[in-house]
Write a protein that holds these residues in place. Structure first.
Motif, PDB file in Angstrom:
ATOM      1  N   MET A  67      46.482  43.662  36.592  1.00  0.00           N
ATOM      2  CA  MET A  67      46.028  42.698  35.581  1.00  0.00           C
ATOM      3  C   MET A  67      46.736  41.369  35.772  1.00  0.00           C
ATOM      4  SD  MET A  67      45.931  42.950  31.396  1.00  0.00           S
ATOM      5  CE  MET A  67      44.459  43.973  31.366  1.00  0.00           C
ATOM      6  N   GLN A  68      45.971  40.288  35.805  1.00  0.00           N
ATOM      7  CA  GLN A  68      46.493  38.936  35.947  1.00  0.00           C
ATOM      8  C   GLN A  68      46.286  38.183  34.632  1.00  0.00           C
ATOM      9  OE1 GLN A  68      48.004  37.224  38.603  1.00  0.00           O
ATOM     10  NE2 GLN A  68      48.216  35.551  37.149  1.00  0.00           N
ATOM     11  N   ILE A  69      47.378  37.853  33.949  1.00  0.00           N
ATOM     12  CA  ILE A  69      47.294  37.080  32.712  1.00  0.00           C
ATOM     13  C   ILE A  69      47.104  35.612  33.079  1.00  0.00           C
ATOM     14  CG2 ILE A  69      48.441  36.449  30.574  1.00  0.00           C
ATOM     15  CD1 ILE A  69      47.668  39.370  30.715  1.00  0.00           C
ATOM     16  N   CYS A  70      46.021  35.002  32.599  1.00  0.00           N
ATOM     17  CA  CYS A  70      45.639  33.663  33.021  1.00  0.00           C
ATOM     18  C   CYS A  70      45.944  32.636  31.943  1.00  0.00           C
ATOM     19  CB  CYS A  70      44.141  33.620  33.345  1.00  0.00           C
ATOM     20  SG  CYS A  70      43.630  34.836  34.576  1.00  0.00           S
ATOM     21  N   LYS A  71      46.564  31.560  32.343  1.00  0.00           N
ATOM     22  CA  LYS A  71      46.815  30.447  31.443  1.00  0.00           C
ATOM     23  C   LYS A  71      45.506  29.742  31.124  1.00  0.00           C
ATOM     24  CE  LYS A  71      49.647  26.263  31.076  1.00  0.00           C
ATOM     25  NZ  LYS A  71      50.602  25.370  31.791  1.00  0.00           N
ATOM     26  N   LYS A  72      45.390  29.204  29.911  1.00  0.00           N
ATOM     27  CA  LYS A  72      44.176  28.496  29.509  1.00  0.00           C
ATOM     28  C   LYS A  72      43.891  27.347  30.469  1.00  0.00           C
ATOM     29  CE  LYS A  72      41.964  26.303  25.524  1.00  0.00           C
ATOM     30  NZ  LYS A  72      42.119  25.886  24.105  1.00  0.00           N
ATOM     31  N   GLY A  73      42.631  27.249  30.908  1.00  0.00           N
ATOM     32  CA  GLY A  73      42.228  26.198  31.827  1.00  0.00           C
ATOM     33  C   GLY A  73      42.290  26.590  33.279  1.00  0.00           C
TER      34      GLY A  73
END
Length: 264
Positions: free
Chosen positions: A189-195
């Motif tokens: 799982m890759q937690i993605c920063k907004k944008g």
């Protein structure tokens, strides 16, 4: 433009092609593919089951064989009992998949606690309190659902993290900050920063489609088993309609998603 009868026939053909050879019970009036098709049609038409049954019985019963529709209440039970057949319509994972949740309202907040059978819990949706559940979808690169689950609205999105674990050697799952867990997230799982990671917009588009076409933002079921059945058929409906879009528009971009033209 396709007529309603054309849409029903095309949905049945796609369902029948993907389902294995399940034998029809000697006393059953409907074949397994026909039953799944009816569940998909109900999810697509949305609303209450009683008017849906009247519409189906009055206008399109002949498509399933004259006199072949079970009684309304029996048909509802059959759809709930055999909802697992929809698992055959789930898509295969791709290298990247996207996960997110979608809040669904069951009752108004003022009615909280009036029934001992209440399933939904209080949570916030776009800054507004509501009583309901969350649907979580895991989508592949083509916008089709690979896996799904639902929980009450008051729980954190991290409770859906087990959906990513079976894909540890097959796919990288992109998620937002709501899926963070201090105890750790699945390795894939890759937690993605907004944008960042614009691939995640696929799932926002998918949820907007079921909001407008299937009116999924609010459902009327009150028991957990029927909520599960409804969301199962909604998931199958979405995958089948995306396949139907590709079939009817062979020259379209393979990543384009649209189901509005099949609305009933």
């Amino acid at each position: 433009p396709m007529t309603t009868e054309d849409i029903i026939i095309q949905i049945f053909c796609l369902v029948d092609d993907q389902m294995p050879d399940i034998k029809k019970h000697p006393q059953a009036k409907l074949y397994p593919s026909e039953l799944v098709t009816i569940g998909i049609l109900f999810s697509l038409k949305s609303g209450f089951f009683r008017p849906f049954y009247r519409w189906l019985h009055r206008d399109y019963e002949d498509l399933f064989g004259s006199g072949s529709l079970p009684h309304r209440t029996r048909l509802q039970r059959l759809l709930e009992i055999h909802k697992d057949w929809c698992d055959f319509l789930l898509a295969e994972p791709t290298f990247f998949t996207v996960i997110d949740s979608y809040p669904i309202e069951l009752i108004f907040p003022i009615r909280e606690g009036r029934s001992s059978q209440q399933v939904g819990k209080k949570g916030k949706d776009k800054g507004r309190w509501s009583i309901g559940v969350k649907l979580c979808w895991l989508l592949n690169d083509f916008g089709r659902v690979v896996g799904w689950d639902w929980k009450t609205m008051n729980v954190s999105d991290k409770k859906f993290n087990p959906l990513a674990e079976p894909l540890s050697e097959k796919s990288i799952v992109l998620a937002d900050y709501g899926f963070r867990d201090r105890d750790g997230v699945p390795d894939n799982m890759q937690i993605c920063k907004k944008g960042t990671w614009n691939q995640r917009m696929f799932i926002e588009t998918a949820f907007s489609m079921v909001t407008l076409v299937a009116d999924l933002k609010r459902i009327r079921h009150r028991l957990a088993k029927y909520i599960t059945a409804r969301l199962t058929y909604v998931t199958a409906m979405f995958n089948v309609l995306l396949q139907l879009f590709v079939k009817t528009h062979p020259n379209a971009d393979p990543y384009k998603m649209s189901i509005a033209e099949f609305s009933l």
